[in-house]
Design a protein around this motif. Structure first.
Motif, PDB file in Angstrom:
ATOM      1  N   ARG A   1      66.887  11.590   8.458  1.00 35.32           N
ATOM      2  CA  ARG A   1      65.604  12.290   8.395  1.00 35.32           C
ATOM      3  C   ARG A   1      65.233  12.409   6.932  1.00 35.32           C
ATOM      4  O   ARG A   1      66.057  12.783   6.104  1.00 35.32           O
ATOM      5  N   ASN A   2      63.957  12.095   6.613  1.00 37.92           N
ATOM      6  CA  ASN A   2      63.513  12.183   5.223  1.00 37.92           C
ATOM      7  C   ASN A   2      61.994  12.254   5.173  1.00 37.92           C
ATOM      8  O   ASN A   2      61.314  11.320   5.576  1.00 37.92           O
ATOM      9  N   GLY A   3      61.470  13.390   4.708  1.00 39.33           N
ATOM     10  CA  GLY A   3      60.039  13.505   4.454  1.00 39.33           C
ATOM     11  C   GLY A   3      59.198  14.097   5.562  1.00 39.33           C
ATOM     12  O   GLY A   3      58.000  14.246   5.391  1.00 39.33           O
ATOM     13  N   ASP A   4      59.806  14.438   6.712  1.00 39.21           N
ATOM     14  CA  ASP A   4      58.985  14.962   7.813  1.00 39.21           C
ATOM     15  C   ASP A   4      59.407  16.357   8.276  1.00 39.21           C
ATOM     16  O   ASP A   4      58.928  16.845   9.284  1.00 39.21           O
ATOM     17  N   ARG A   5      60.295  17.011   7.551  1.00 40.10           N
ATOM     18  CA  ARG A   5      60.737  18.375   7.847  1.00 40.10           C
ATOM     19  C   ARG A   5      61.064  19.070   6.527  1.00 40.10           C
ATOM     20  O   ARG A   5      61.021  18.464   5.475  1.00 40.10           O
ATOM     21  N   TYR A   6      61.479  20.334   6.609  1.00 42.17           N
ATOM     22  CA  TYR A   6      61.865  21.083   5.408  1.00 42.17           C
ATOM     23  C   TYR A   6      63.287  20.724   4.970  1.00 42.17           C
ATOM     24  O   TYR A   6      63.836  21.330   4.058  1.00 42.17           O
ATOM     25  N   PHE A   7      63.903  19.726   5.609  1.00 39.59           N
ATOM     26  CA  PHE A   7      65.225  19.248   5.235  1.00 39.59           C
ATOM     27  C   PHE A   7      65.265  17.734   5.367  1.00 39.59           C
ATOM     28  O   PHE A   7      64.433  17.128   6.050  1.00 39.59           O
ATOM     29  N   ALA A   8      66.230  17.122   4.689  1.00 38.78           N
ATOM     30  CA  ALA A   8      66.463  15.681   4.775  1.00 38.78           C
ATOM     31  C   ALA A   8      67.960  15.464   4.962  1.00 38.78           C
ATOM     32  O   ALA A   8      68.772  16.253   4.460  1.00 38.78           O
ATOM     33  N   GLN A   9      68.329  14.403   5.691  1.00 38.68           N
ATOM     34  CA  GLN A   9      69.728  14.154   6.006  1.00 38.68           C
ATOM     35  C   GLN A   9      70.058  12.679   5.838  1.00 38.68           C
ATOM     36  O   GLN A   9      69.260  11.818   6.223  1.00 38.68           O
ATOM     37  N   PHE A  10      71.243  12.416   5.285  1.00 38.95           N
ATOM     38  CA  PHE A  10      71.721  11.042   5.178  1.00 38.95           C
ATOM     39  C   PHE A  10      73.241  11.039   5.149  1.00 38.95           C
ATOM     40  O   PHE A  10      73.879  12.084   5.020  1.00 38.95           O
ATOM     41  N   SER A  11      73.815   9.859   5.306  1.00 36.03           N
ATOM     42  CA  SER A  11      75.270   9.727   5.197  1.00 36.03           C
ATOM     43  C   SER A  11      75.584   8.469   4.405  1.00 36.03           C
ATOM     44  O   SER A  11      74.740   7.573   4.258  1.00 36.03           O
ATOM     45  N   PHE A  12      76.811   8.401   3.890  1.00 37.48           N
ATOM     46  CA  PHE A  12      77.296   7.219   3.181  1.00 37.48           C
ATOM     47  C   PHE A  12      78.811   7.243   3.224  1.00 37.48           C
ATOM     48  O   PHE A  12      79.415   8.258   3.576  1.00 37.48           O
ATOM     49  N   ARG A  13      79.424   6.121   2.885  1.00 35.28           N
ATOM     50  CA  ARG A  13      80.884   6.052   2.876  1.00 35.28           C
ATOM     51  C   ARG A  13      81.424   6.362   1.485  1.00 35.28           C
ATOM     52  O   ARG A  13      80.841   5.940   0.491  1.00 35.28           O
ATOM     53  N   ALA A  14      82.546   7.097   1.448  1.00 33.01           N
ATOM     54  CA  ALA A  14      83.242   7.337   0.177  1.00 33.01           C
ATOM     55  C   ALA A  14      83.619   5.954  -0.370  1.00 33.01           C
ATOM     56  O   ALA A  14      84.189   5.144   0.341  1.00 33.01           O
ATOM     57  N   PHE A  15      83.274   5.684  -1.592  1.00 30.25           N
ATOM     58  CA  PHE A  15      83.247   4.313  -2.087  1.00 30.25           C
ATOM     59  C   PHE A  15      84.128   4.090  -3.291  1.00 30.25           C
ATOM     60  O   PHE A  15      84.942   4.923  -3.669  1.00 30.25           O
ATOM     61  N   LYS A  16      83.916   2.958  -3.927  1.00 32.25           N
ATOM     62  CA  LYS A  16      84.785   2.453  -4.981  1.00 32.25           C
ATOM     63  C   LYS A  16      85.008   3.403  -6.152  1.00 32.25           C
ATOM     64  O   LYS A  16      86.037   3.343  -6.804  1.00 32.25           O
ATOM     65  N   PHE A  17      84.085   4.314  -6.440  1.00 34.10           N
ATOM     66  CA  PHE A  17      84.297   5.253  -7.538  1.00 34.10           C
ATOM     67  C   PHE A  17      85.613   6.012  -7.354  1.00 34.10           C
ATOM     68  O   PHE A  17      86.294   6.334  -8.316  1.00 34.10           O
ATOM     69  N   LEU A  18      85.932   6.323  -6.109  1.00 34.24           N
ATOM     70  CA  LEU A  18      87.137   7.114  -5.846  1.00 34.24           C
ATOM     71  C   LEU A  18      88.418   6.339  -6.136  1.00 34.24           C
ATOM     72  O   LEU A  18      89.479   6.932  -6.268  1.00 34.24           O
TER      73      LEU A  18
END
Length: 195
Positions: free
Chosen positions: A112-129
């Protein structure tokens, strides 16, 4: 100890550490909009993770919600960009997760992004770690009026940067972290205890 915060337009807010002892503490503040960002254990986004630092496994799916502190149906929140960095001041090496409202990492899912008072996303813990002890997130967000049909919130993903048609919106920067990698030996011990 007395701490006062005043949030001005286009200000920056971050959550980077947790006080272990609070003696007679009071938190108060004023501002146009307050935004927060938190990790969640799943895509249901019910209860935020309060563990500090947030310890994760490499390639674990991480769920993030950015929101206005107070639910406000007449406002929309849009994540314009979100980057990760091994440095809390983002002065060295950053990695794009979201840029111009578009996902830049192939593990990112925008719910969700831009159509409510909140936005939600996910991603994988990546190479930086693999190469750094900790990782921080910084997201640039735009807050728009629900009835502004030309706002940046309504434009969604734009691969090319262009000036917003709306002249009345608020921007904020929110930070979150650190994320640290779980000790591989500890993760194996916990999984053996469950068996």
């Amino acid at each position: 100890m007395l701490v006062n915060c005043v949030m001005e337009r286009d200000s920056s807010v971050g959550t980077l550490y947790e006080a272990k002892e609070i003696d007679n503490g009071t938190i108060s503040g004023t501002g146009r909009f307050n935004t927060t960002m938190a990790f969640y254990p799943s895509s249901s986004f019910y209860y935020p993770i309060t563990e500090f630092p947030y310890q994760v496994n490499l390639n674990q799916q991480l769920y993030v919600q950015v929101q206005l502190t107070r639910a406000e149906p007449s406002l929309h929140l849009f994540i314009d960009s979100c980057v990760a960095s091994p440095n809390h001041d983002f002065s060295i090496r950053t990695y794009d997760l979201i840029r111009n409202g578009c996902r830049r990492d192939n593990t990112v899912t925008i719910y969700r992004n831009g159509d409510r008072y909140f936005a939600q996303f996910s991603f994988r813990a990546f190479k930086f770690l693999r190469t750094h002890n900790q990782v921080f997130l910084r997201c640039d967000v735009v807050i728009c009026a629900d009835n502004d049909y030309n706002s940046r919130c309504r434009q969604g993903c734009r691969y090319r940067r262009k000036r917003s048609l709306s002249s009345d919106h608020h921007t904020a920067v929110v930070t979150l972290g650190p994320i640290t990698q779980k000790d591989p030996e500890e993760a194996v011990a916990k999984s053996e205890d469950k068996e």
